[in-house]
Design a protein around this motif. Structure first.
Motif, short mmCIF file in Angstrom:
data_model
loop_
_atom_site.label_atom_id
_atom_site.label_comp_id
_atom_site.label_asym_id
_atom_site.label_seq_id
_atom_site.Cartn_x
_atom_site.Cartn_y
_atom_site.Cartn_z
N ILE A 86 3.40 -11.86 12.86
CA ILE A 86 4.55 -11.34 12.11
C ILE A 86 5.74 -12.27 12.34
O ILE A 86 6.00 -12.72 13.47
N TYR A 87 6.48 -12.53 11.26
CA TYR A 87 7.68 -13.36 11.32
C TYR A 87 8.86 -12.55 10.83
O TYR A 87 8.81 -11.95 9.74
N THR A 88 9.94 -12.50 11.63
CA THR A 88 11.16 -11.78 11.22
C THR A 88 12.39 -12.60 11.63
O THR A 88 12.29 -13.62 12.32
N GLY A 89 13.54 -12.07 11.21
CA GLY A 89 14.80 -12.65 11.65
C GLY A 89 15.14 -12.21 13.06
O GLY A 89 14.31 -11.61 13.76
N PRO A 90 16.38 -12.46 13.51
CA PRO A 90 16.75 -12.13 14.90
C PRO A 90 16.80 -10.64 15.20
O PRO A 90 16.67 -10.22 16.35
N LEU A 91 16.98 -9.83 14.15
CA LEU A 91 16.93 -8.38 14.32
C LEU A 91 15.55 -7.91 13.84
O LEU A 91 15.10 -8.31 12.77
N SER A 92 14.89 -7.10 14.64
CA SER A 92 13.55 -6.66 14.25
C SER A 92 13.43 -5.15 14.33
O SER A 92 14.11 -4.49 15.12
N ILE A 93 12.55 -4.63 13.48
CA ILE A 93 12.20 -3.21 13.51
C ILE A 93 11.00 -3.07 14.43
O ILE A 93 9.91 -3.55 14.13
N VAL A 94 11.21 -2.42 15.56
CA VAL A 94 10.15 -2.27 16.55
C VAL A 94 9.10 -1.28 16.07
O VAL A 94 7.90 -1.53 16.12
N ARG A 95 9.57 -0.14 15.59
CA ARG A 95 8.66 0.88 15.07
C ARG A 95 9.46 1.88 14.24
O ARG A 95 10.69 2.02 14.42
N THR A 96 8.78 2.57 13.35
CA THR A 96 9.40 3.61 12.53
C THR A 96 8.53 4.85 12.57
O THR A 96 7.32 4.77 12.36
N LYS A 97 9.14 5.97 12.82
CA LYS A 97 8.46 7.26 12.73
C LYS A 97 9.05 8.03 11.57
O LYS A 97 10.27 8.26 11.51
N VAL A 98 8.19 8.44 10.65
CA VAL A 98 8.63 9.20 9.48
C VAL A 98 8.17 10.64 9.65
O VAL A 98 6.96 10.91 9.75
N GLU A 99 9.12 11.56 9.69
CA GLU A 99 8.82 12.98 9.88
C GLU A 99 9.19 13.76 8.63
O GLU A 99 10.37 13.98 8.36
N PRO A 100 8.21 14.18 7.84
CA PRO A 100 8.54 15.01 6.68
C PRO A 100 8.95 16.41 7.11
O PRO A 100 8.32 17.00 7.99
N ASP A 101 9.99 16.92 6.53
CA ASP A 101 10.44 18.29 6.80
C ASP A 101 10.45 19.04 5.48
O ASP A 101 11.43 19.02 4.73
N ILE A 102 9.33 19.70 5.17
CA ILE A 102 9.20 20.36 3.87
C ILE A 102 10.04 21.62 3.80
O ILE A 102 10.34 22.10 2.70
N ASP A 103 10.44 22.16 4.95
CA ASP A 103 11.26 23.38 4.94
C ASP A 103 12.69 23.09 4.52
O ASP A 103 13.37 23.95 3.97
N ARG A 104 13.17 21.88 4.80
CA ARG A 104 14.54 21.50 4.44
C ARG A 104 14.59 20.47 3.31
O ARG A 104 15.68 20.01 2.96
N ASP A 105 13.43 20.09 2.77
CA ASP A 105 13.37 19.10 1.69
C ASP A 105 14.02 17.79 2.09
O ASP A 105 14.76 17.17 1.31
N VAL A 106 13.72 17.34 3.29
CA VAL A 106 14.25 16.06 3.75
C VAL A 106 13.14 15.30 4.46
O VAL A 106 12.13 15.86 4.89
#
Length: 802
Positions: free
Chosen positions: A224-244
C-alpha cells in the motif's frame, strides 16, 4: 508351590471380579477422570509475550480495493519462488521451486516431501518475489501479509523488517526506508516449516482432529502507498434505529511535524455507486507520530437493510486530507443491518429488530485443508462462490459457522454479497487437557498473545455484515478463551460473543452453543448415560440444554436456561465420500441404527439422508433453539482404506461432508433430495419416531408445522401411506389451516394405517410459500432405516433433486 498357586488363584479371582464389576467400576471412576481431563492447569506462559507486526499504519481491512482514488494498493498475489532451508537468517542460495500465493507450501511445484508434518529435511520455507515500485516516491509504503503460518519474517532488499507469529491475523511491515522507487524490489518471507517453529505459548490453533499444519502465505499479500497521513483502520457501525451510520476512523500522522487535517465521510451504494449521503467533515490537529480515532455520524434515512434474502451493500468513502490535499482514502463496504441475541422471555436471534430463525450448516475449512482433493480450491473465487451460493441456498440455509478457524478474507466478502450469516469461530477445540503427542495444544498458551490475536481478528473482520457473532472456541474447557473475551469485546459492541459454552456466557444476552448428539452410544467421555435409539427421541422435550453429563456437556449453571441456544452439531452419522463406510467415530451410530447388519453403501447413504434430514426437522420443530445448523457441509474426508503407506497424514477423518465430487461440488443425491425438506423456512415434522405408536387402524398422527417467515401462511396438510414399492395405501383428508408468522402449530391428522408392514408415512405441507409441497417422512416396520423404499410418483415429482 502352594504360595504360587494361591497367588495365581487370587489374581484369577481379582480378574473375574473386575470383569463382573467393570461397569460399576467405570461408573465410579468416570466422574473423577472427567474432572481431571476437563481441568486445565494454569498456563506456564500465561503472561508471556513477544513483539509482533500487528497493523498500526494502513493495512487493516485492505485486502480489497472497493474504489479508492488516493491510496494505491498493489497485489503481490501470484507465483513466487520458494526454497526449503533453516530457521535462521541465512537466505537460500537457490530457489528451485514455485508456489502460488495465497496458498500453502503443499502446492509447490515441484512438490516438497512431507509438508505440514515434522521432517528432518528442513526447518523453514523461504518465499521470494520481486515487484516494481512506482516511479514517484510516496511518504508511506507498507507491506500487508493478511495471514501466514508459522511465524513470518520479512526482508526487503536484504533488510529485515520484522516478524509475526500469529497464524490467523494480518501483519504489517513499514517499507518506507527500504523500498527503491522506480526499481525492482526483492521481497523475501521466511515461514516455519510446521507449527513447532513458533514458541509454544503462541496461539496457532488447537484441533485434535487435525494432523497436518501446513505452512504458507495462505491469504493475500499486497503493498500500500499513501501520503504522510494514513488511515489505519475504519469501523463502520450501521444504526438502523436512528437512521445513521457511525464511523470510527483511526488516522495517523506519519510525518515529522504536526498537521491540520480534515476527515471526510460520504456514503454510496456498492452496486450502482450512487451517492446516498452528503459529505460529513471533521477537522483537527494531529501531532507528529500521533494516532487518534475520530467518530462521525452520517445520516442515512430510508436505507435498504441487509438480510440474507436481500444482501444490499453500501460503501463508506473516507478521505483524509491536509491543506485540502488528499493523503489517503478508504472505501469500506458494509451493510445496514442490526444483529442481536436476547435472553429471557423473548430469547432468540434478532435481525433488524425482528426474531430471525437460523437454518444452516458448518464449514470446517482448516480440516478441509487436509483433504486429498483440496488443492488450490480454497483460493479459487469461482469455486468458493458456487460453494456458498449453490447447495446452501438450495437447502434454504441462511447461516453457517466457520468451525475451528478463520477463512481467507474473500470468503467473508462473498458471504456479504451472497447473503449468509456467519458465526466466526477462532481455532480452538480443546475439550481435554491432554493433547496428542506431536500436535499443538492450547495448554500453555499466553493470555496476552491470545488477546492480541483476538484484537487483530475482530478489527480485520468487523465491517462484514455477514458476521453475526464472534465465536471464541469450540467444545472447550480451557479457561483462556473465556478470559480473553471480556478483554476485547469493547472493540465491537454491536455483536455478541459465544465463548465455548462449557462455562457461563460472558454477558447475560450472549448465546450458548450446544451439540446434543443422541445417537453416538455411551463411550467413556460421552454425555449420554445410555444408548439411545430413534424411538427414544419421543421422550425428549427438545428444550436446551440437552447435552448434559460428561466432558461434552453444555454449561447448565444458574441462569443458563434463560439464554438463547444455537444447535450446530447433532447427527454423528458421517460417511466416507464413496459411502463405503462410516468414519471411525460414527460407526457406533450405525451399529445402533442397524445392529449386526453389514450395510451396503447405498443403505448407509439412505440412513444418513433419512435420519439426518428428519433429525434436523425434529430439532427445528421443538422451537427450543434459535437455530439449527447441520454438521458438516465442508470438511476433510480421508478414508482409512485410502491411506497409502508413507502418506503424510496417516489418520482417517473423524467427520466428513456429503460431497461425492469436491472439485465439481457434486452432492450426494439422497441428502440433496431431503435436506431442502428439512430446512424449508415453512416446514412440517412428523412428531413420533417409535414404531409401536403406528398401530394398525385409524390413528391420530401428531405433526408440527413451523413458520420461520415473518408473514402468516395459509397452508394445507395431508398425510399419505405408501408401501415399500411406492404404492399408495391410504391418504388423509386434506386439511387447511393458518400458520402464524414465526409460529409453531401442533396438529393431529387422522390416518388409516395398514396391518401389513413395512410402510412409509409422508406428511406434506403446501401453500404459497413454495412452488411445491415440502415433506417429512417416517419409516415403519423396516429391518433398519437404510432399507430402500420407492418414493410414490406424486411425492417424487415434488422433491428437489440435483
Amino acid at each position: 508351590m502352594k504360595i504360587l498357586k494361591r497367588v495365581l488363584l487370587g489374581l484369577l479371582v481379582l480378574v473375574l471380579l473386575v470383569w463382573v464389576l467393570q461397569d460399576l467400576l467405570l461408573d465410579a471412576i468416570k466422574p473423577a477422570v472427567n474432572r481431571f481431563l476437563m481441568t486445565f492447569p494454569e498456563s506456564e506462559h500465561l503472561n508471556s509475550e513477544v513483539p509482533g507486526a500487528y497493523p498500526t499504519l494502513a493495512c487493516q481491512n485492505s485486502h480489497s480495493d472497493w474504489g479508492e482514488e488516493v491510496r494505491v494498493t498493489r497485489s503481490l498475489d501470484g507465483m513466487w519462488d520458494i526454497a526449503q532451508g533453516n530457521l535462521d537468517d541465512e537466505v537460500p542460495a537457490e530457489y528451485s521451486h514455485r508456489v502460488a500465493v495465497p496458498g500453502f507450501v503443499s502446492e509447490a511445484i515441484p512438490a516438497f516431501n512431507r509438508v505440514g508434518v515434522s521432517s528432518d529435511e528442513r526447518e523453514a520455507f523461504w518465499y521470494r518475489t520481486s515487484f516494481m515500485a512506482p516511479q514517484t516516491p510516496t511518504a508511506l509504503a507498507a507491506l500487508c501479509l493478511h495471514k501466514a503460518t508459522y511465524g513470518a519474517k520479512v526482508w526487503l532488499n536484504g533488510q529485515a523488517l520484522g516478524i509475526h507469529y500469529g497464524a490467523f491475523t494480518l501483519s504489517e511491515y513499514d517499507l518506507s526506508t527500504t523500498i527503491r522507487y522506480g526499481q525492482e524490489n526483492e521481497l523475501i518471507v521466511r515461514v516455519g516449516a510446521e507449527h513447532s517453529a513458533v514458541p509454544e505459548f503462541i496461539p496457532i490453533g488447537s484441533d485434535f482432529e487435525k494432523y497436518a499444519f501446513y505452512p504458507g502465505l495462505w491469504d493475500s499479500v499486497s503493498v500500500i502507498y499513501t501520503g504522510p497521513l494514513s488511515i489505519v483502520r475504519t469501523k463502520v457501525e450501521p444504526d438502523i434505529d436512528r437512521d445513521v451510520v457511525v464511523t470510527r476512523t483511526t488516522v495517523r500522522n506519519n510525518g515529522d511535524t504536526s498537521a491540520e487535517i480534515t476527515l471526510q465521510q460520504q456514503l454510496r451504494e456498492w452496486v450502482s455507486s450512487d451517492w446516498v449521503s452528503a459529505p460529513v467533515i471533521e477537522s483537527l490537529s494531529l501531532a507528529a507520530g500521533e494516532s487518534t480515532t475520530i467518530v462521525q455520524e452520517i445520516p442515512l434515512p430510508e436505507a435498504s437493510l441487509w438480510t440474507p434474502e436481500q444482501p444490499f451493500l453500501y460503501l463508506a468513502q473516507t478521505t483524509l486530507s491536509q491543506d485540502k490535499v488528499p493523503s489517503d482514502d478508504r472505501a469500506t463496504r458494509f451493510g445496514m443491518r442490526k444483529v442481536e441475541w436476547k435472553s429471557g422471555a423473548d430469547k432468540g436471534f434478532y435481525l433488524n429488530n425482528r426474531l430471525y430463525y437460523l437454518r444452516g450448516t458448518n464449514i470446517a475449512l482448516h480440516r478441509f485443508f487436509e483433504d486429498p482433493d483440496r488443492g488450490s480450491l480454497p483460493w479459487d473465487e469461482a469455486w468458493v462462490r458456487e460453494l456458498l451460493s449453490g447447495h446452501m441456498k438450495d437447502f434454504h440455509w441462511n447461516s453457517f459457522r466457520f468451525h475451528v478457524g478463520r477463512a481467507p478474507n474473500f470468503w467473508y466478502d462473498q458471504a456479504d454479497e451472497i447473503g449468509l450469516l456467519v458465526a466466526d469461530e477462532y481455532h480452538i477445540f480443546a475439550p481435554l487437557r491432554l493433547g496428542i503427542p506431536g500436535l499443538p495444544t492450547s495448554v500453555n498458551w499466553s493470555l496476552n498473545e491470545l488477546e492480541k490475536e483476538f484484537r487483530g481478528w475482530v478489527q480485520e473482520n468487523w465491517n462484514h455484515p455477514s458476521i453475526a457473532w464472534w465465536d471464541a472456541s469450540n467444545e472447550n474447557h480451557n479457561p483462556i478463551p473465556y478470559e480473553t473475551v471480556p478483554l476485547v469485546r469493547e472493540l465491537d459492541t454491536t455483536r455478541a460473543w459465544e465463548s465455548g459454552s462449557y462455562r457461563a456466557a460472558d454477558l447475560s444476552d450472549d448465546p450458548l452453543e450446544e451439540h446434543p448428539y443422541k445417537l453416538n452410544g455411551t463411550g467413556f467421555m460421552n454425555s449420554n448415560s445410555r444408548d439411545y435409539h430413534l424411538a427414544d427421541l419421543d421422550g425428549f422435550d427438545r428444550q436446551p440444554p440437552m447435552a448434559l453429563g460428561g466432558i461434552f456437556s453444555t454449561w447448565d449453571g444458574e441462569g443458563a436456561r434463560d439464554h438463547a441456544y444455537i444447535n450446530n452439531e447433532y447427527g454423528w452419522l458421517w460417511l466416507t465420500r464413496d459411502g463405503s463406510d462410516a468414519t471411525p467415530i460414527a460407526e457406533s451410530a450405525y451399529d445402533l441404527l442397524a445392529p449386526g447388519v453389514e450395510l451396503a453403501p447405498e443403505e448407509r447413504r439412505e440412513i444418513y439422508a433419512y435420519v439426518a434430514s428428519e433429525l434436523s426437522g425434529y430439532w427445528r420443530a421443538g422451537r427450543g433453539y434459535a437455530g439449527v445448523q447441520h454438521f458438516l457441509y465442508l470438511g476433510k474426508c480421508i478414508d482409512k482404506d485410502d491411506i497409502e503407506e508413507g502418506a503424510d497424514i496417516t489418520e482417517p477423518s473423524a467427520t466428513c461432508d456429503n460431497f461425492i465430487d469436491i472439485p465439481n461440488l457434486l452432492m450426494e443425491p439422497r441428502w440433496a433430495r431431503w435436506a431442502p425438506q428439512a430446512f424449508s423456512p415453512v416446514a412440517i415434522n412428523i412428531d413420533r419416531w417409535s414404531e409401536e405408536f403406528y398401530a394398525p387402524g385409524r390413528q391420530s398422527i401428531p405433526v408440527t408445522l413451523i413458520n420461520d417467515s415473518d408473514s402468516e401462511q395459509t397452508v394445507t396438510v395431508q398425510l399419505t401411506v405408501a408401501d415399500e414399492e411406492g404404492v399408495i395405501i391410504s391418504e388423509s383428508e386434506s386439511r387447511a389451516t393458518v400458520l402464524p408468522a414465526l409460529g409453531q402449530l401442533k396438529l393431529t391428522v387422522a390416518l388409516e394405517l395398514p396391518a401389513q408392514r413395512p410402510f412409509v408415512i409422508y406428511a406434506s405441507l403446501a401453500g404459497s410459500f413454495a412452488e411445491r409441497p415440502v415433506y417429512s417422512r417416517r419409516k415403519v416396520g423396516f429391518a433398519h432405516p437404510g432399507v430402500l423404499a420407492k418414493i410414490p410418483k406424486g411425492v417424487l415429482e415434488n422433491l428437489i433433486t440435483q
